[in-house]
Design a protein around this motif. Sequence first.
Motif, PDB file in Angstrom:
ATOM      1  N   THR A  40      -2.422  -5.119   0.079  1.00 17.08           N
ATOM      2  CA  THR A  40      -1.116  -5.117  -0.268  1.00 17.08           C
ATOM      3  C   THR A  40      -0.861  -3.877  -0.989  1.00 17.08           C
ATOM      4  O   THR A  40      -1.884  -3.096  -1.294  1.00 17.08           O
ATOM      5  N   VAL A  41       0.456  -3.454  -1.207  1.00 13.50           N
ATOM      6  CA  VAL A  41       0.904  -2.331  -1.740  1.00 13.50           C
ATOM      7  C   VAL A  41       0.190  -2.332  -3.264  1.00 13.50           C
ATOM      8  O   VAL A  41      -0.104  -1.254  -3.740  1.00 13.50           O
ATOM      9  N   ALA A  42       0.374  -3.386  -3.752  1.00 13.86           N
ATOM     10  CA  ALA A  42      -0.129  -3.572  -5.256  1.00 13.86           C
ATOM     11  C   ALA A  42      -1.532  -3.243  -5.275  1.00 13.86           C
ATOM     12  O   ALA A  42      -1.882  -2.621  -6.096  1.00 13.86           O
ATOM     13  N   ASP A  43      -2.464  -3.839  -4.132  1.00 15.92           N
ATOM     14  CA  ASP A  43      -3.900  -3.293  -4.089  1.00 15.92           C
ATOM     15  C   ASP A  43      -3.845  -1.937  -4.132  1.00 15.92           C
ATOM     16  O   ASP A  43      -5.000  -1.053  -4.520  1.00 15.92           O
ATOM     17  N   ALA A  56      15.829   0.261  -8.224  1.00 21.26           N
ATOM     18  CA  ALA A  56      15.479  -0.659  -9.070  1.00 21.26           C
ATOM     19  C   ALA A  56      14.950  -1.961  -7.901  1.00 21.26           C
ATOM     20  O   ALA A  56      13.970  -2.597  -8.206  1.00 21.26           O
ATOM     21  N   ALA A  57      15.518  -2.241  -6.786  1.00 21.15           N
ATOM     22  CA  ALA A  57      15.198  -3.171  -6.048  1.00 21.15           C
ATOM     23  C   ALA A  57      13.898  -2.764  -5.298  1.00 21.15           C
ATOM     24  O   ALA A  57      13.243  -3.556  -5.060  1.00 21.15           O
ATOM     25  N   LEU A  90       3.664   7.101  -1.106  1.00 23.92           N
ATOM     26  CA  LEU A  90       4.624   6.086  -0.402  1.00 23.92           C
ATOM     27  C   LEU A  90       4.356   4.497  -1.389  1.00 23.92           C
ATOM     28  O   LEU A  90       5.431   4.098  -1.455  1.00 23.92           O
ATOM     29  N   ALA A  91       3.351   4.340  -1.589  1.00 25.44           N
ATOM     30  CA  ALA A  91       3.002   2.916  -2.277  1.00 25.44           C
ATOM     31  C   ALA A  91       3.686   3.168  -3.547  1.00 25.44           C
ATOM     32  O   ALA A  91       3.932   1.997  -4.448  1.00 25.44           O
ATOM     33  N   HIS A  92       3.898   4.265  -4.227  1.00 26.30           N
ATOM     34  CA  HIS A  92       4.890   4.470  -5.471  1.00 26.30           C
ATOM     35  C   HIS A  92       6.236   4.775  -5.419  1.00 26.30           C
ATOM     36  O   HIS A  92       6.983   5.228  -6.178  1.00 26.30           O
ATOM     37  N   GLY A  93       6.588   4.902  -4.042  1.00 26.42           N
ATOM     38  CA  GLY A  93       7.986   4.875  -3.934  1.00 26.42           C
ATOM     39  C   GLY A  93       8.553   6.542  -3.720  1.00 26.42           C
ATOM     40  O   GLY A  93       9.646   6.631  -3.759  1.00 26.42           O
ATOM     41  N   THR A 125       4.984  -6.186  -3.646  1.00 27.21           N
ATOM     42  CA  THR A 125       4.927  -7.450  -2.770  1.00 27.21           C
ATOM     43  C   THR A 125       4.550  -7.234  -1.558  1.00 27.21           C
ATOM     44  O   THR A 125       4.241  -8.231  -0.791  1.00 27.21           O
ATOM     45  N   LEU A 126       4.728  -6.038  -0.843  1.00 32.65           N
ATOM     46  CA  LEU A 126       4.634  -6.246   0.515  1.00 32.65           C
ATOM     47  C   LEU A 126       2.970  -5.901   0.999  1.00 32.65           C
ATOM     48  O   LEU A 126       2.118  -5.264   0.129  1.00 32.65           O
ATOM     49  N   GLU A 127       2.675  -6.168   2.203  1.00 30.14           N
ATOM     50  CA  GLU A 127       1.410  -5.791   2.566  1.00 30.14           C
ATOM     51  C   GLU A 127       1.183  -4.234   2.963  1.00 30.14           C
ATOM     52  O   GLU A 127       2.341  -3.685   3.022  1.00 30.14           O
TER      53      GLU A 127
END
Length: 500
Positions: free
Chosen positions: A229-232, A197-198, A256-259, A205-207
Amino acid sequence: MDDGTLTEPLLVAHLDLDAFFAQVEELAKPSIRGRPVVVAGRGGRGVITTANYPARRFGVHSAMPSWQGRALAPHAVWLSPRGTAYSEHSTAALAPIRATFSRVEQVAYDEVYVDLSSARTPDELAALDPDDGPDPALAVHGVAWVADPYAACTALRQAVWDATGLTASVGVARHKLGAKLASESSKPAGAAVLDAAAEAELLPTLEAKALPGIGPVSARKLAGAGIRTVADVRAAGEPTVVGLLGQAHGTAVWDLAHGRDTRRVEYDRERKSVGAERTLPADLRDLESLRATHAAVFAEAHRRLLRSGAAARTVTVKVRYADFTIETRAASLAAPTDEEPALRAAAEHALAATSAPGTGVRLVGVAFSALDTVAQLLLSLGDEAAAELVPELAPAATPGFHPAYARDASTAADPRLGAGPADGPGPLVTEQSAPGSDVVHDELGRGWLVGAGHGVASVRFETSTSPPARSATVRLADGVLRHCDPEPPRPAAGPAPWKA
């Protein structure tokens, strides 16, 4: 980094020694503790390897050119790297971790991943042979490693502190990506647990460069498409990411961007190469200077091979020219060896196969590969016998060159200035000796070199456990000041800072 309620097993820990090179220097040199400290290569092409946290407040950071860092922090303590000291402290710091767990992946001198599910049982510890592996007496007991990740974080960094007096940041998560992010978020000298969850909250939020595998080149490619960013990364879509980075790399970054991280703790990964390289203060344009530099780099690489306990079959020479193009050539022997004459003959043969000096040489490197730690070594060869092997060596271009000590590779020490042999005095200090070097005076004892020039050396005579430093100026012509081996690692002298 969560509310303490764990919904899944957190099996991977990431431990990172804080500002490692600078920490080792502060341990050895009490008079610089608490001051801005920078470990960097000398000369116009030197690169910063480590800056401690006080120095980072001035904007100094690793991989920055030394000249730029000096402009930002001219009053910092500037020291040259001491590879042997860092190697010994790394080994001592990680010894209790290697004794406790059977699966430990070391990715740098100061960084390891640990599979917490691989903690050794009492029977397994009793079966360990200290002569062949970790000392079972160093193992950490009484921790529910998987069931209590918070206790795991505390125990791991405490073990490092007790062994060496070095601080480390530790993160625990469900996979390597999460563990790395957790340890990064807790620097310096902290600990963090990151559950799913965390992690889901933190990642966007990370670059983008926080993701493993995104270095400066990949980051520039992504930034050129507006992805920072990871969101991008997530918003861009997998086809776009793959198109920018290639199929394998792009797919890995997308996951990795999706965990999603399926990388295992590669505890049985073997070292691929051992080597050294040197960036030169001025381009070499004559063959005699090139050969002299190549001989010095070979000598440093060979010392590292001997310290590794391995034998090598292949020698690779790397040359970077003034126009930044890189050429590599390799020569292979009939069987692995650690004998200097045969390896030197192979290295010289590989160098002769390059176009150097060509347009001018700015970097020379030597690496040993096809390593074998249990090979039947070749009989010791004299120079004449080794020379007879040269016609049989097959030079060939080889992709990639990965010195085992890459973070220090651009400033590999001159063999004439390194620590002396254990059974005799080291070489005399000269005006070319590196600041921070370990030295010993015939009467004043151990200390470290502040600097040398105009026929004198400035020295601070102190050790890790000595009273405040005594400073003195020594005439080099007197021949009373020599290089010496670094102090060995020592157990912590007091409580850990997080308990103070």
